[in-house]
Enzyme design. Structure first.
Site, PDB file in Angstrom:
ATOM      1  N   ASP A 159      -5.659  -3.840   3.151  1.00  0.00           N
ATOM      2  CA  ASP A 159      -4.664  -3.641   2.179  1.00  0.00           C
ATOM      3  C   ASP A 159      -3.818  -4.952   1.841  1.00  0.00           C
ATOM      4  OD1 ASP A 159      -3.401  -1.999   4.757  1.00  0.00           O
ATOM      5  OD2 ASP A 159      -2.097  -3.374   3.898  1.00  0.00           O
ATOM      6  N   GLU A 192       1.248  -4.039  20.216  1.00  0.00           N
ATOM      7  CA  GLU A 192       1.754  -4.060  18.986  1.00  0.00           C
ATOM      8  C   GLU A 192       2.404  -2.818  18.617  1.00  0.00           C
ATOM      9  OE1 GLU A 192      -1.092  -4.933  15.980  1.00  0.00           O
ATOM     10  OE2 GLU A 192       0.145  -4.448  14.224  1.00  0.00           O
ATOM     11  N   ARG A 244       4.186 -10.554  13.612  1.00  0.00           N
ATOM     12  CA  ARG A 244       3.475 -10.148  12.747  1.00  0.00           C
ATOM     13  C   ARG A 244       3.550 -10.058  11.162  1.00  0.00           C
ATOM     14  NH1 ARG A 244      -0.841  -6.960  13.363  1.00  0.00           N
ATOM     15  NH2 ARG A 244      -1.560  -9.003  12.442  1.00  0.00           N
ATOM     16  N   ASN A 273       0.682  -1.314  -0.098  1.00  0.00           N
ATOM     17  CA  ASN A 273      -0.062   0.037  -0.105  1.00  0.00           C
ATOM     18  C   ASN A 273       0.798   1.217   0.090  1.00  0.00           C
ATOM     19  OD1 ASN A 273       0.341  -1.053   2.819  1.00  0.00           O
ATOM     20  ND2 ASN A 273      -0.455   1.033   3.429  1.00  0.00           N
ATOM     21  N   HIS A 320     -10.983  -5.397  14.350  1.00  0.00           N
ATOM     22  CA  HIS A 320     -10.863  -4.030  14.705  1.00  0.00           C
ATOM     23  C   HIS A 320     -12.205  -3.409  15.468  1.00  0.00           C
ATOM     24  CE1 HIS A 320      -6.933  -3.196  12.087  1.00  0.00           C
ATOM     25  NE2 HIS A 320      -7.255  -4.215  12.378  1.00  0.00           N
ATOM     26  N   ARG A 371      -9.198  -5.890  18.588  1.00  0.00           N
ATOM     27  CA  ARG A 371      -8.192  -4.812  18.562  1.00  0.00           C
ATOM     28  C   ARG A 371      -8.783  -3.641  19.047  1.00  0.00           C
ATOM     29  NH1 ARG A 371      -4.310  -1.968  13.865  1.00  0.00           N
ATOM     30  NH2 ARG A 371      -6.148  -0.526  13.930  1.00  0.00           N
ATOM     31  N   HIS A 398      -0.033 -10.449   9.783  1.00  0.00           N
ATOM     32  CA  HIS A 398      -0.746  -9.096   9.146  1.00  0.00           C
ATOM     33  C   HIS A 398      -1.882  -9.422   8.305  1.00  0.00           C
ATOM     34  CE1 HIS A 398      -0.273  -4.787   8.043  1.00  0.00           C
ATOM     35  NE2 HIS A 398      -0.916  -4.664   9.099  1.00  0.00           N
ATOM     36  N   TRP A 449       3.920   8.173  12.677  1.00  0.00           N
ATOM     37  CA  TRP A 449       2.400   8.206  12.265  1.00  0.00           C
ATOM     38  C   TRP A 449       1.992   8.905  13.753  1.00  0.00           C
ATOM     39  CZ3 TRP A 449       0.206   3.005  10.802  1.00  0.00           C
ATOM     40  CH2 TRP A 449       0.439   2.962   9.429  1.00  0.00           C
ATOM     41  N   ASP A 505      -2.612  -1.577  19.022  1.00  0.00           N
ATOM     42  CA  ASP A 505      -1.655  -1.256  18.267  1.00  0.00           C
ATOM     43  C   ASP A 505      -1.150   0.182  18.445  1.00  0.00           C
ATOM     44  OD1 ASP A 505       0.168  -1.087  15.901  1.00  0.00           O
ATOM     45  OD2 ASP A 505      -1.355  -2.220  14.791  1.00  0.00           O
ATOM     46  N   TYR A 560      -5.099   8.066  13.870  1.00  0.00           N
ATOM     47  CA  TYR A 560      -5.057   6.991  12.845  1.00  0.00           C
ATOM     48  C   TYR A 560      -5.902   5.762  13.288  1.00  0.00           C
ATOM     49  CZ  TYR A 560      -3.428   3.404   9.725  1.00  0.00           C
ATOM     50  OH  TYR A 560      -3.366   2.364   8.982  1.00  0.00           O
ATOM     51  N   GLU A 594      -5.269 -11.668  11.975  1.00  0.00           N
ATOM     52  CA  GLU A 594      -5.830 -10.308  11.983  1.00  0.00           C
ATOM     53  C   GLU A 594      -6.937 -10.461  10.681  1.00  0.00           C
ATOM     54  OE1 GLU A 594      -3.538  -7.021  10.879  1.00  0.00           O
ATOM     55  OE2 GLU A 594      -4.932  -5.610  11.754  1.00  0.00           O
ATOM     56  N   HIS A 626       1.479   1.400  16.720  1.00  0.00           N
ATOM     57  CA  HIS A 626       1.834   1.992  15.356  1.00  0.00           C
ATOM     58  C   HIS A 626       3.227   2.696  15.336  1.00  0.00           C
ATOM     59  CE1 HIS A 626      -1.743   0.814  13.233  1.00  0.00           C
ATOM     60  NE2 HIS A 626      -2.648   1.590  14.169  1.00  0.00           N
ATOM     61  N   GLU A 631       4.649  -6.391  11.248  1.00  0.00           N
ATOM     62  CA  GLU A 631       4.179  -6.285  10.039  1.00  0.00           C
ATOM     63  C   GLU A 631       4.728  -5.517   8.856  1.00  0.00           C
ATOM     64  OE1 GLU A 631       0.787  -3.832  11.709  1.00  0.00           O
ATOM     65  OE2 GLU A 631       1.083  -2.206  10.174  1.00  0.00           O
TER      66      GLU A 631
HETATM   67  O1  EZ4 Z   1      -2.363   0.243   9.927  1.00  0.00           O
HETATM   68  O2  EZ4 Z   1      -2.266  -2.360   7.268  1.00  0.00           O
HETATM   69  O3  EZ4 Z   1      -1.940  -4.240  12.513  1.00  0.00           O
HETATM   70  N1  EZ4 Z   1      -2.406  -3.666  11.565  1.00  0.00           N
HETATM   71  C1  EZ4 Z   1      -2.123  -2.492  11.316  1.00  0.00           C
HETATM   72  C2  EZ4 Z   1      -3.050  -2.217  10.014  1.00  0.00           C
HETATM   73  C3  EZ4 Z   1      -2.405  -1.066   9.128  1.00  0.00           C
HETATM   74  C4  EZ4 Z   1      -2.556  -1.142   7.806  1.00  0.00           C
HETATM   75  C5  EZ4 Z   1      -1.737  -0.055   6.791  1.00  0.00           C
HETATM   76  O4  EZ4 Z   1      -2.591   0.214   5.754  1.00  0.00           O
HETATM   77  O5  EZ4 Z   1      -1.292  -1.810  11.744  1.00  0.00           O
HETATM   78  O6  EZ4 Z   1      -4.075  -1.473  10.399  1.00  0.00           O
HETATM   79 CO    CO Z   2      -0.442  -2.948  13.204  1.00  0.00          CO
END
Ligand code: EZ4
Ligand code: CO
Length: 405
Positions: free
Chosen positions: A319, A239, A286, A39, A124, A149, A315, A405, A213, A161, A342, A215, A265
């Site tokens: 995407d 995560e 992941r 992505n 999620h 999540r 993961h 992020w 998560d 995000y 996931e 991020h 991921e």
């Molecule tokens: O934000 O794949 O664990 N999952 C994640 C995802 C990522 C997306 C980014 O496009 O972190 O939600």
């Molecule tokens: Co993630």
């Protein structure tokens, strides 16, 4: 008689999300599908495949999956990196698909057969505040999920995000050439999140598995503090607490907390997991089956993880296409130290373009028993949804500097 690859073509489609798909056709008339979606850099992988990989696939024996993997990985001089590994991953997935179709077996049978009946999965639940988050968790539980999540808004921030203000499903990538810019404040997040997740835990009771998560946003000492503060919440995992480049910093986090850690991921090879595994710095791997180079190397990563009692949890956001999700479910069914998949889900149109044998029911996935990976692409429908630029947002601190992020 030995079959031969006669064509390798790349399709780009955007039924709500951009997907890059590799189609390998053999002289015997078998078709294998691979997911090459990266992505935000989709077209780089398209070029990598079309310009450099597809021409050398033609004429090769599709049965030689490992040899082709080694050929593409070692043969280029330049190794690793997400573009290369996503391209190799698509080839590997497509060749496993072909091998399964040639044998009349689902891929999981070729990996040694099922070691579990079905695959636990999580999805999620975003909510801007605690009541909204509890509602989202409840809705997800009603769909059968036993693992969720949980991501929340943060007071004082306009956007976060992965969290929508109206509770609708989130689409991480914003359409258009211009990246959306968000303001991020780690101090505000750290002040708010432990209390918010504690409230969620007391609302949902002890049994539901909660995941969170980060991020890649925190410094090591912030991550250590967060892990410690979240211990009463009894997370299934925390995560991506720190940026992905420096694995050594996880030592500090690990010294301070027993909250289980998940990472990887954005990692694309077994070598990025080596230190994390051998030093027992993480609990869950992941890696995505597509971004980490396919089923062949994901099984190697899982084998190394197994030695250290670390479990695989691929993961699976929206995407990662339904083809790679299929690959992950075949690996999950056949891999002892697999933990959870996931499953973010897809808009309905994606299910129509990628017709899949894998199913979701009652909190679990199953790859199905169709030969190969069990996904067929409706090419005519796919062609109706052309690529559009779409990118994840970038984040700046309050002083304007870019942050993770
Ligand atoms: O934000 O794949 O664990 N999952 C994640 C995802 C990522 C997306 C980014 O496009 O972190 O939600
Ligand atoms: Co993630």
């Amino acid at each position: 008689m030995t079959d031969r690859i006669v064509a390798a073509d790349v399709l780009v489609t955007s039924p709500g999300r951009n997907f890059v798909t590799l189609k390998i056709t053999t002289a015997d008339g078998l078709v294998g599908w691979g997911d090459a979606t990266l992505n935000g850099r989709e077209l780089a992988v398209v070029s990598y495949l079309r310009d450099h990989v597809c021409p050398i696939l033609v004429g090769r024996d599709p049965a030689r999956i490992e040899d082709t993997w080694q050929y593409l990985y070692r043969g280029v001089y330049w190794r690793r990196g997400p573009v290369t590994m996503a391209a190799i991953g698509a080839v590997d997935l497509a060749l496993w698909d072909i091998k399964g179709k040639a044998c009349g077996q689902p891929v999981y049978q070729l990996l040694g057969g099922a070691v579990r009946d079905r695959i636990p999965s999580y999805t999620h639940a975003p909510g801007w505040d605690v009541p909204a988050l509890c509602d989202a968790v409840q809705a997800v539980r009603e769909r059968g999920f036993r693992a969720v999540r949980v991501q929340t808004g943060v007071p004082g921030l306009d956007s976060v995000y992965g969290v929508t203000k109206d509770g609708s499903a989130y689409e991480p990538a914003g359409r258009g050439r211009a990246l959306v810019e968000e303001v991020w404040d780690s101090d505000a997040y750290l002040r708010y999140v432990p209390g918010a997740l504690a409230e969620v835990r007391s609302a949902v009771g002890p049994e539901l598995a909660l995941l969170h998560d980060v991020h890649h946003r925190l410094t090591p000492i912030q991550a250590a503090r967060l892990g410690q503060a979240l211990e009463p919440v009894d997370l299934f995992w925390l995560e991506d607490v720190t940026p992905a480049e420096n694995q050594e910093v996880l030592r500090l986090v690990r010294q301070h907390t027993t909250t289980p850690l998940a990472i990887g991921e954005v990692f694309t090879t077994v070598w990025e997991f080596q230190q994390l595994l051998t030093e027992q710095l993480i609990d869950f791997v992941r890696a995505a089956v597509s971004h980490a180079g396919g089923i062949t190397p994901l099984r190697r990563i899982a084998a190394l993880a197994e030695v250290w009692q670390v479990r695989l949890a691929p993961h699976g956001p929206s995407d990662v296409s339904p083809i790679a999700l299929a690959g992950a479910t075949h690996v999950g069914l056949a891999t002892p130290n697999f933990a959870i998949q996931e499953y973010m889900g897809y808009p309905e149109r994606v299910h129509e373009v990628f017709r899949h044998a894998w199913t979701y029911a009652d909190g679990h996935l199953h790859p199905g028993d169709a030969p190969g990976l069990g996904v067929e692409v409706d090419e005519a429908l796919a062609a109706r949804f052309p690529y559009e630029p779409a990118y994840l947002p970038v984040a700046r601190r309050r002083d304007g500097t870019l942050t993770d992020w």
